[in-house]
Motif scaffolding. Structure first.
Motif, PDB file in Angstrom:
ATOM      1  N   SER A  94       0.808  -1.223   0.000  1.00 23.35           N
ATOM      2  CA  SER A  94       0.000   0.000   0.000  1.00 23.35           C
ATOM      3  C   SER A  94       0.842   1.274   0.000  1.00 23.35           C
ATOM      4  O   SER A  94       2.048   1.252   0.263  1.00 23.35           O
ATOM      5  N   ALA A  95       0.155   2.384  -0.260  1.00 22.43           N
ATOM      6  CA  ALA A  95       0.813   3.693  -0.360  1.00 22.43           C
ATOM      7  C   ALA A  95       1.457   4.132   0.946  1.00 22.43           C
ATOM      8  O   ALA A  95       2.323   5.008   0.958  1.00 22.43           O
ATOM      9  N   HIS A  96       1.061   3.511   2.068  1.00 19.76           N
ATOM     10  CA  HIS A  96       1.560   3.941   3.379  1.00 19.76           C
ATOM     11  C   HIS A  96       2.974   3.428   3.667  1.00 19.76           C
ATOM     12  O   HIS A  96       3.618   3.898   4.594  1.00 19.76           O
ATOM     13  N   GLY A  97       3.427   2.449   2.877  1.00 18.98           N
ATOM     14  CA  GLY A  97       4.743   1.870   3.121  1.00 18.98           C
ATOM     15  C   GLY A  97       4.664   0.646   4.021  1.00 18.98           C
ATOM     16  O   GLY A  97       3.688   0.462   4.751  1.00 18.98           O
ATOM     17  N   VAL A  98       5.680  -0.207   3.944  1.00 23.13           N
ATOM     18  CA  VAL A  98       5.696  -1.445   4.725  1.00 23.13           C
ATOM     19  C   VAL A  98       7.050  -1.619   5.408  1.00 23.13           C
ATOM     20  O   VAL A  98       8.058  -1.094   4.940  1.00 23.13           O
ATOM     21  N   PRO A  99       7.079  -2.376   6.520  1.00 23.77           N
ATOM     22  CA  PRO A  99       8.373  -2.706   7.131  1.00 23.77           C
ATOM     23  C   PRO A  99       9.245  -3.497   6.148  1.00 23.77           C
ATOM     24  O   PRO A  99       8.720  -4.184   5.267  1.00 23.77           O
ATOM     25  N   LYS A 100      10.550  -3.415   6.316  1.00 26.19           N
ATOM     26  CA  LYS A 100      11.493  -4.107   5.415  1.00 26.19           C
ATOM     27  C   LYS A 100      11.268  -5.615   5.372  1.00 26.19           C
ATOM     28  O   LYS A 100      11.579  -6.271   4.389  1.00 26.19           O
ATOM     29  N   SER A 101      10.729  -6.153   6.456  1.00 27.44           N
ATOM     30  CA  SER A 101      10.522  -7.602   6.545  1.00 27.44           C
ATOM     31  C   SER A 101       9.521  -8.095   5.491  1.00 27.44           C
ATOM     32  O   SER A 101       9.560  -9.263   5.096  1.00 27.44           O
ATOM     33  N   VAL A 102       8.637  -7.210   5.018  1.00 21.38           N
ATOM     34  CA  VAL A 102       7.580  -7.632   4.090  1.00 21.38           C
ATOM     35  C   VAL A 102       8.151  -7.928   2.696  1.00 21.38           C
ATOM     36  O   VAL A 102       7.965  -9.038   2.179  1.00 21.38           O
ATOM     37  N   ILE A 125       7.829  11.443  14.954  1.00 19.96           N
ATOM     38  CA  ILE A 125       6.582  12.086  15.385  1.00 19.96           C
ATOM     39  C   ILE A 125       5.449  11.477  14.561  1.00 19.96           C
ATOM     40  O   ILE A 125       5.452  11.555  13.322  1.00 19.96           O
ATOM     41  N   GLY A 126       4.498  10.823  15.239  1.00 17.43           N
ATOM     42  CA  GLY A 126       3.425  10.162  14.498  1.00 17.43           C
ATOM     43  C   GLY A 126       2.414   9.529  15.432  1.00 17.43           C
ATOM     44  O   GLY A 126       2.482   9.700  16.653  1.00 17.43           O
ATOM     45  N   HIS A 127       1.474   8.791  14.839  1.00 18.59           N
ATOM     46  CA  HIS A 127       0.408   8.135  15.603  1.00 18.59           C
ATOM     47  C   HIS A 127       0.668   6.631  15.675  1.00 18.59           C
ATOM     48  O   HIS A 127       0.828   5.975  14.640  1.00 18.59           O
ATOM     49  N   ALA A 128       0.688   6.103  16.872  1.00 17.13           N
ATOM     50  CA  ALA A 128       0.932   4.670  17.089  1.00 17.13           C
ATOM     51  C   ALA A 128      -0.075   3.839  16.293  1.00 17.13           C
ATOM     52  O   ALA A 128      -1.273   4.146  16.276  1.00 17.13           O
ATOM     53  N   GLY A 129       0.422   2.810  15.625  1.00 15.59           N
ATOM     54  CA  GLY A 129      -0.456   1.881  14.922  1.00 15.59           C
ATOM     55  C   GLY A 129      -0.817   2.296  13.510  1.00 15.59           C
ATOM     56  O   GLY A 129      -1.337   1.487  12.743  1.00 15.59           O
ATOM     57  N   HIS A 130      -0.565   3.570  13.142  1.00 19.30           N
ATOM     58  CA  HIS A 130      -0.858   3.975  11.765  1.00 19.30           C
ATOM     59  C   HIS A 130       0.079   3.212  10.828  1.00 19.30           C
ATOM     60  O   HIS A 130       1.269   3.063  11.120  1.00 19.30           O
ATOM     61  N   PRO A 131      -0.445   2.694   9.693  1.00 19.24           N
ATOM     62  CA  PRO A 131       0.400   1.875   8.801  1.00 19.24           C
ATOM     63  C   PRO A 131       1.691   2.566   8.367  1.00 19.24           C
ATOM     64  O   PRO A 131       2.724   1.923   8.227  1.00 19.24           O
ATOM     65  N   GLU A 132       1.621   3.885   8.164  1.00 22.84           N
ATOM     66  CA  GLU A 132       2.837   4.596   7.756  1.00 22.84           C
ATOM     67  C   GLU A 132       3.890   4.569   8.859  1.00 22.84           C
ATOM     68  O   GLU A 132       5.081   4.385   8.596  1.00 22.84           O
ATOM     69  N   VAL A 133       3.450   4.721  10.103  1.00 19.33           N
ATOM     70  CA  VAL A 133       4.361   4.692  11.250  1.00 19.33           C
ATOM     71  C   VAL A 133       4.948   3.285  11.417  1.00 19.33           C
ATOM     72  O   VAL A 133       6.151   3.119  11.637  1.00 19.33           O
ATOM     73  N   VAL A 134       4.096   2.274  11.279  1.00 19.88           N
ATOM     74  CA  VAL A 134       4.561   0.876  11.363  1.00 19.88           C
ATOM     75  C   VAL A 134       5.619   0.616  10.285  1.00 19.88           C
ATOM     76  O   VAL A 134       6.659  -0.003  10.539  1.00 19.88           O
ATOM     77  N   GLY A 135       5.350   1.114   9.069  1.00 15.65           N
ATOM     78  CA  GLY A 135       6.286   0.928   7.948  1.00 15.65           C
ATOM     79  C   GLY A 135       7.605   1.636   8.175  1.00 15.65           C
ATOM     80  O   GLY A 135       8.678   1.082   7.920  1.00 15.65           O
ATOM     81  N   THR A 136       7.549   2.875   8.660  1.00 14.35           N
ATOM     82  CA  THR A 136       8.773   3.653   8.881  1.00 14.35           C
ATOM     83  C   THR A 136       9.606   3.053  10.009  1.00 14.35           C
ATOM     84  O   THR A 136      10.824   2.878   9.871  1.00 14.35           O
ATOM     85  N   MET A 137       8.951   2.691  11.115  1.00 15.61           N
ATOM     86  CA  MET A 137       9.693   2.090  12.231  1.00 15.61           C
ATOM     87  C   MET A 137      10.270   0.734  11.828  1.00 15.61           C
ATOM     88  O   MET A 137      11.314   0.316  12.330  1.00 15.61           O
ATOM     89  N   GLY A 138       9.591   0.078  10.883  1.00 15.42           N
ATOM     90  CA  GLY A 138      10.032  -1.232  10.420  1.00 15.42           C
ATOM     91  C   GLY A 138      11.180  -1.205   9.412  1.00 15.42           C
ATOM     92  O   GLY A 138      11.611  -2.243   8.918  1.00 15.42           O
ATOM     93  N   GLN A 139      11.672  -0.006   9.113  1.00 16.28           N
ATOM     94  CA  GLN A 139      12.849   0.103   8.233  1.00 16.28           C
ATOM     95  C   GLN A 139      14.136  -0.218   8.980  1.00 16.28           C
ATOM     96  O   GLN A 139      15.160  -0.524   8.367  1.00 16.28           O
ATOM     97  N   LEU A 140      14.072  -0.128  10.305  1.00 16.62           N
ATOM     98  CA  LEU A 140      15.279  -0.257  11.130  1.00 16.62           C
ATOM     99  C   LEU A 140      15.073  -1.309  12.210  1.00 16.62           C
ATOM    100  O   LEU A 140      13.939  -1.695  12.496  1.00 16.62           O
ATOM    101  N   PRO A 141      16.160  -1.790  12.815  1.00 19.52           N
ATOM    102  CA  PRO A 141      16.024  -2.803  13.863  1.00 19.52           C
ATOM    103  C   PRO A 141      15.110  -2.320  14.990  1.00 19.52           C
ATOM    104  O   PRO A 141      15.057  -1.127  15.302  1.00 19.52           O
TER     105      PRO A 141
END
Length: 315
Positions: A78-86, A125-141
């Motif tokens: 999706s447009a929101h981005g995904v963690p690297k694991s996906v 800076i973001g909202h917990a659980g939002h797909p974009e935040v999950v995707g961005t945090m999932g770029q790194l360990p």
């Protein structure tokens, strides 16, 4: 026959689809053209039920996780981005996959990588659980990025090394809300590294600016968008702060409670970045059935941004 009561309808411009949403929807359509149905999409391609249902009718199947997809059909992220694991799992399974992440979200991902390589501790800076935040945090360990949602979170945050910090922001937040958190971060940590360019996307900013202009004096502002759409929810907040007497988030004209219009002489109308224009026209038509509508367009910016399709679909 009773004469219709006059209503001034102030229509925001820009409104509705942004370049990232346009591109994401086009990716699903072009994937269906290239590979035929079904094409799988991990998470709603954009946060709008009307868009999702139209794509489902064309042959898209929406799932929450990759393990719900067969190996032999294409999958779109999706447009929101995904963690690297996906994408890593998709490669492991030899799947065809297309990444529809908005390029402006991808820019934040690249910044996160750069800060991590420079051994900086990262605040998002973001909202917990939002797909974009999950995707961005999932770029790194895990544990590398600290999520900050409020000014209070800034006060409670204790970094390992306050001299080596950087912050990023979710792209769809309110400019005003983010400014307060950024100011608090910079007051506590004067040396904190800032984004190269504003992370909040041009479309979010432009839609908020138009609402700030049309809201003062409006008895009601209607924002078309989904409750899961961060930028749409923010537009309601912006309208109220800018002086609208009332503001409501609706999915379509069907959600309007016409008692909201009691005593309203001026209506403001806009749409979040994932809401299609036909929903806007639906609200205008519904108003025209009930009122003698005078249209005013409140234009605050021209948008000329476009994003290319991924190479796998461009040919």
């Amino acid at each position: 026959m009773t004469a219709k009561r006059p209503l001034t309808l102030r229509l925001a411009a820009p409104r509705g689809f942004c370049a990232g949403v346009d591109r994401a929807i086009q990716i699903v359509e072009e994937s269906l053209n290239k590979w035929g149905a079904p094409v799988y999409v991990r998470h709603e391609i954009v946060h709008n039920r009307h868009v999702v249902e139209r794509l489902e009718a064309l042959g898209a199947i929406f799932v929450e996780e990759l393990d719900q997809c067969p190996d032999d059909r294409p999958v779109i992220f999706s447009a929101h981005g995904v963690p690297k694991s996906v994408p890593a799992e998709a490669r492991q399974r030899n799947m065809i996959f297309v990444d529809a992440t908005c390029p402006l979200v991808s820019k934040v991902h690249v910044e996160a990588e750069r800060h991590h390589q420079n051994a900086r501790e990262i605040v998002l800076i973001g909202h917990a659980g939002h797909p974009e935040v999950v995707g961005t945090m999932g770029q790194l360990p895990e544990g590398t990025v600290t999520l900050i949602e409020t000014v209070e979170d800034v006060a409670a945050f204790t970094p390992a090394n306050s001299a080596n910090l950087a912050f990023l922001t979710q792209t769809t937040l309110s400019v005003d809300d983010t400014a307060g958190i950024v100011a608090a971060l910079q007051a506590r940590f004067p040396g904190i590294a800032t984004p190269h360019k504003e992370d909040i996307c041009y479309a979010t900013t432009n839609r908020q600016e138009a609402v700030k202009v049309l809201a003062p004096g409006a008895g009601l502002v209607l924002v078309i968008g989904a409750r899961t759409s961060s930028n749409s929810v923010r537009l309601v907040e912006v309208a109220l702060r800018a002086g609208a007497a009332s503001a409501q988030l609706i999915a379509s004209a069907e959600d309007i409670d016409w008692t909201w219009f009691d005593g309203v002489g001026a209506l403001g109308l806009t749409a979040g970045a994932s809401a299609p224009e036909d929903l806007v026209q639906g609200v205008i038509n519904a108003c025209r059935e009930r009122f003698d509508v005078t249209m005013e367009t409140v234009k605050t910016a021209d948008e000329t941004v476009t994003f290319k399709l991924p190479r796998v679909l461009a040919g």
